[in-house]
Design a protein around this motif. Sequence first.
Motif, PDB file in Angstrom:
ATOM      1  N   GLY A 188       3.196  -7.954  15.834  1.00 34.52           N
ATOM      2  CA  GLY A 188       1.778  -7.599  15.845  1.00 34.52           C
ATOM      3  C   GLY A 188       1.555  -6.103  15.995  1.00 34.52           C
ATOM      4  N   VAL A 189       2.334  -5.475  16.854  1.00 28.24           N
ATOM      5  CA  VAL A 189       2.229  -4.020  17.028  1.00 28.24           C
ATOM      6  C   VAL A 189       2.646  -3.313  15.746  1.00 28.24           C
ATOM      7  N   TRP A 190       3.732  -3.773  15.123  1.00 30.22           N
ATOM      8  CA  TRP A 190       4.164  -3.204  13.845  1.00 30.22           C
ATOM      9  C   TRP A 190       3.084  -3.355  12.791  1.00 30.22           C
ATOM     10  N   ALA A 191       2.465  -4.536  12.744  1.00 28.88           N
ATOM     11  CA  ALA A 191       1.441  -4.796  11.724  1.00 28.88           C
ATOM     12  C   ALA A 191       0.233  -3.888  11.926  1.00 28.88           C
ATOM     13  N   LEU A 192      -0.228  -3.758  13.176  1.00 31.77           N
ATOM     14  CA  LEU A 192      -1.386  -2.895  13.438  1.00 31.77           C
ATOM     15  C   LEU A 192      -1.072  -1.431  13.169  1.00 31.77           C
ATOM     16  N   ALA A 193       0.040  -0.958  13.682  1.00 32.99           N
ATOM     17  CA  ALA A 193       0.400   0.449  13.495  1.00 32.99           C
ATOM     18  C   ALA A 193       0.688   0.742  12.021  1.00 32.99           C
ATOM     19  N   GLY A 194       1.411  -0.153  11.360  1.00 33.80           N
ATOM     20  CA  GLY A 194       1.728   0.056   9.957  1.00 33.80           C
ATOM     21  C   GLY A 194       0.495   0.032   9.069  1.00 33.80           C
ATOM     22  N   MET A 195      -0.442  -0.870   9.364  1.00 35.24           N
ATOM     23  CA  MET A 195      -1.661  -0.926   8.557  1.00 35.24           C
ATOM     24  C   MET A 195      -2.511   0.318   8.790  1.00 35.24           C
ATOM     25  N   PHE A 196      -2.546   0.805  10.025  1.00 40.02           N
ATOM     26  CA  PHE A 196      -3.271   2.049  10.313  1.00 40.02           C
ATOM     27  C   PHE A 196      -2.673   3.207   9.522  1.00 40.02           C
ATOM     28  N   ILE A 197      -1.356   3.314   9.530  1.00 40.38           N
ATOM     29  CA  ILE A 197      -0.683   4.390   8.796  1.00 40.38           C
ATOM     30  C   ILE A 197      -0.905   4.235   7.293  1.00 40.38           C
ATOM     31  N   ALA A 198      -0.763   3.007   6.787  1.00 42.25           N
ATOM     32  CA  ALA A 198      -0.918   2.776   5.347  1.00 42.25           C
ATOM     33  C   ALA A 198      -2.340   3.082   4.889  1.00 42.25           C
ATOM     34  N   LEU A 199      -3.332   2.648   5.655  1.00 40.38           N
ATOM     35  CA  LEU A 199      -4.723   2.903   5.260  1.00 40.38           C
ATOM     36  C   LEU A 199      -5.097   4.376   5.407  1.00 40.38           C
ATOM     37  N   THR A 200      -4.511   5.042   6.385  1.00 46.35           N
ATOM     38  CA  THR A 200      -4.747   6.477   6.531  1.00 46.35           C
ATOM     39  C   THR A 200      -4.154   7.238   5.343  1.00 46.35           C
ATOM     40  N   ILE A 201      -2.946   6.896   4.967  1.00 47.98           N
ATOM     41  CA  ILE A 201      -2.323   7.553   3.810  1.00 47.98           C
ATOM     42  C   ILE A 201      -3.101   7.239   2.538  1.00 47.98           C
ATOM     43  N   GLU A 202      -3.577   5.996   2.419  1.00 45.08           N
ATOM     44  CA  GLU A 202      -4.371   5.633   1.241  1.00 45.08           C
ATOM     45  C   GLU A 202      -5.646   6.456   1.182  1.00 45.08           C
ATOM     46  N   ARG A 203      -6.284   6.634   2.319  1.00 43.93           N
ATOM     47  CA  ARG A 203      -7.521   7.419   2.363  1.00 43.93           C
ATOM     48  C   ARG A 203      -7.258   8.875   1.989  1.00 43.93           C
ATOM     49  N   LEU A 204      -6.156   9.427   2.485  1.00 45.88           N
ATOM     50  CA  LEU A 204      -5.817  10.812   2.175  1.00 45.88           C
ATOM     51  C   LEU A 204      -5.414  10.993   0.710  1.00 45.88           C
ATOM     52  N   ALA A 205      -4.782   9.984   0.124  1.00 44.80           N
ATOM     53  CA  ALA A 205      -4.294  10.100  -1.248  1.00 44.80           C
ATOM     54  C   ALA A 205      -5.293   9.560  -2.272  1.00 44.80           C
ATOM     55  N   ARG A 206      -6.459   9.143  -1.841  1.00 46.18           N
ATOM     56  CA  ARG A 206      -7.423   8.516  -2.751  1.00 46.18           C
ATOM     57  C   ARG A 206      -7.841   9.431  -3.895  1.00 46.18           C
ATOM     58  N   LYS A 207      -8.080  10.705  -3.606  1.00 49.76           N
ATOM     59  CA  LYS A 207      -8.529  11.612  -4.681  1.00 49.76           C
ATOM     60  C   LYS A 207      -7.436  11.824  -5.712  1.00 49.76           C
ATOM     61  N   TYR A 208      -6.154  11.819  -5.292  1.00 52.43           N
ATOM     62  CA  TYR A 208      -5.068  11.963  -6.256  1.00 52.43           C
ATOM     63  C   TYR A 208      -4.916  10.696  -7.086  1.00 52.43           C
TER      64      TYR A 208
ATOM     65  N   ILE B  50       0.838  -1.206   0.000  1.00 55.46           N
ATOM     66  CA  ILE B  50       0.000   0.000   0.000  1.00 55.46           C
ATOM     67  C   ILE B  50       0.867   1.248   0.000  1.00 55.46           C
ATOM     68  N   LEU B  51       1.850   1.273   0.891  1.00 56.11           N
ATOM     69  CA  LEU B  51       2.702   2.460   1.005  1.00 56.11           C
ATOM     70  C   LEU B  51       3.492   2.721  -0.275  1.00 56.11           C
ATOM     71  N   ILE B  52       4.034   1.664  -0.874  1.00 54.92           N
ATOM     72  CA  ILE B  52       4.813   1.855  -2.099  1.00 54.92           C
ATOM     73  C   ILE B  52       3.913   2.262  -3.258  1.00 54.92           C
ATOM     74  N   SER B  53       2.725   1.678  -3.341  1.00 52.95           N
ATOM     75  CA  SER B  53       1.844   2.032  -4.460  1.00 52.95           C
ATOM     76  C   SER B  53       1.345   3.468  -4.340  1.00 52.95           C
ATOM     77  N   ILE B  54       1.036   3.919  -3.131  1.00 45.87           N
ATOM     78  CA  ILE B  54       0.600   5.308  -2.941  1.00 45.87           C
ATOM     79  C   ILE B  54       1.769   6.264  -3.186  1.00 45.87           C
ATOM     80  N   ALA B  55       2.944   5.913  -2.682  1.00 52.63           N
ATOM     81  CA  ALA B  55       4.104   6.790  -2.880  1.00 52.63           C
ATOM     82  C   ALA B  55       4.492   6.871  -4.353  1.00 52.63           C
ATOM     83  N   SER B  56       4.276   5.798  -5.107  1.00 51.70           N
ATOM     84  CA  SER B  56       4.645   5.829  -6.521  1.00 51.70           C
ATOM     85  C   SER B  56       3.713   6.718  -7.343  1.00 51.70           C
TER      86      SER B  56
END
Length: 163
Positions: free
Chosen positions: A139-159, A64-70
């Motif tokens: 598990g903490v990395w997975a939860l925190a990372g998925m939260f960050i990735a989905l938040t960035i995806e939501r913010l970058a969705r219109k772009y 998710i992070l790489i696809s949004i950043a690209s």
Amino acid sequence: YFRQITFLSIITARFVLEFLTNVVVFSLLSSILWLIGTPPHISDPMLILWALFLLSILGAELGILISIASIFFPSLDNLNQVIRRTLFFVSGVYFYANELPHALRTTLLYNPIFNCIESVRVGFYSGYVSPESSIAYVGVWALAGMFIALTIERLARKYALED
């Protein structure tokens, strides 16, 4: 009327495919070992499944992070191979944590993929002990990372939809 397929639908399908592929391959390899007369003595199968599940989540969030950043940095696709190869070499596939010097082992244990690989080893080999690795850390990395990735995806969705 067909329902529109969203980016999250694709990511979810990819995650399920990745996890099920890991489970099927692990099961096939274990079955082959059993059929040739050397049955695997799996110490903790649930730990192995949990580690494979968390590895799949880590892969999905990195995707998710790489696809949004690209979207914003098209040249990132060239850097993607370098990132993946580096993660592969420091993931602990080629070496055991117990074989490493303490300073290097402590540094590599910050890598959640390294912890997952160690957890798979602990779950598979009954005599293998890796006291410093932690599946809870992953598990903490997975939860925190998925939260960050989905938040960035939501913010970058219109772009993403404009491209």
